[in-house]
Design a protein around this motif. Sequence first.
Motif: not given
Length: 480
Positions: A104-105, A152
């Motif tokens: 996700s980052d 995130k």
Amino acid sequence: MRNCHQRFSKPLLIIIVIFLLMGGCAVVGPDYLPPDICTPDSWQADFGGAEDVTAPDPSRLESWWANLHDPILSDLIDQALDQSLDFKQAVSRVREARARRGVSDADGFPILDLSADGTWSRSGTQAVRQSFGGAFDAGWELDLFGGVHRAKEATLADLQAEVANLADVMVSLTAEIGLNYIDMRTYQSRLAVAKANLATQQETYELIQGRYAVGLSNELALQQARYNLESTRSRIPSLVTGGAAALNRLTVLTGKPPGTLNALLTQPHPIPTAPITIAVGIPAEALQRRPDIRKAERDLAAQTARIGVAEAERYPKIRLSGSIGLEAGKLADLLDGSALFWNHGPRISWNIFDAGAIRNTIKVQEALQEQALIAYETTVLEALEDVENAMTAFAQEQLRRMRLMRAVQSAQIAEKLSRDKLSAGLINFSDVLDVQRTLLSFQDQLAESDGSVTANLIRLYKALGGGWSPSMLDKGASTP
């Protein structure tokens, strides 16, 4: 051939700037706020004076088994935290959640690709054509409306929920080790009681048999002595079976096949003695410590963020992309300046009609958030129920045990007196029979109660969130 040059038009630049300005202040979806749950100011259970309303010492809760002063139990729990399959599975879920958080980052950063190709083609009688090239391609989707930001948030909350779940596994695992250990020791204690009574009843049977042989007793007394003896003997197989089942379960909980711990645990050992009082604090403190509540709260936070992810699909997306590379018909020409090409530009997409799919996806996520909130509230209520029940059970079992001790003392005196009078011929054997049955029953109940007091203390420690510490989490969750 790719375009050699591509410039932004002024209207397009204006549109991009407007979207960027909008995106700077538009993170769609609800912002998460932890739910406000009202808790009672004090516990309602009648603890019989055994409670201490001061806040529990964290170290005593984290390693509650140390309060029982049984090195074998402490060693078994250490083994379980190293070898238990349930614990290893929970650690693996933490690793998975951490990796998903990393994925996700990465969505917020540009993507850079390197490619190279060579092709040869021919059509009909034409000569073979060849082409060579290589390029760097870059792309970056602007997070104008916070979809990536919310994603995130969701994966971070998921990671925190799995860490809380790991703590909850520790709480359950240590409690299960303790309860099965107490169960096994209780069966051993009850077995010792049955064998001691069996020896006494064997002596009584032999006494009646001797008196019967010389005509001082009748056959009725002899048969009564025999069935009393056999009745006690019949208790032993079920006690052995129960003890073996507890031992096998204990062995599996430590991550080993049944039989591995037999040499260590089959030797009888006293039931660990529970302390008379325990610090329980107030309800709010217990709720803050329980990892299952923390997990439910983090699940709710993650689901709230996913509403924003779904909301972001309603708005335009802008992707900036570009390429720079070399392309030529001959391999040797790749170093020629004319082989250089590059292009860049934005791509704007906007789903303006989907027959209500996005709108209904948002509704799905909102319904899931509502379910997560209900699950959180349910977890809180069940946690309060667990503590109340465990407090009552611990206090009342202590009271029951005290009364059984008095009953056993009286029954032991009565049993000795009855045998003495039987030997002197002052009473019938039926009186002795009743006393011996009563003594066995009271002693068996007392052995059970000894185990129940300690088992109920373990359940209370579990209900208060005991059995894990940050250092234990670091040991498991930080494993690569």
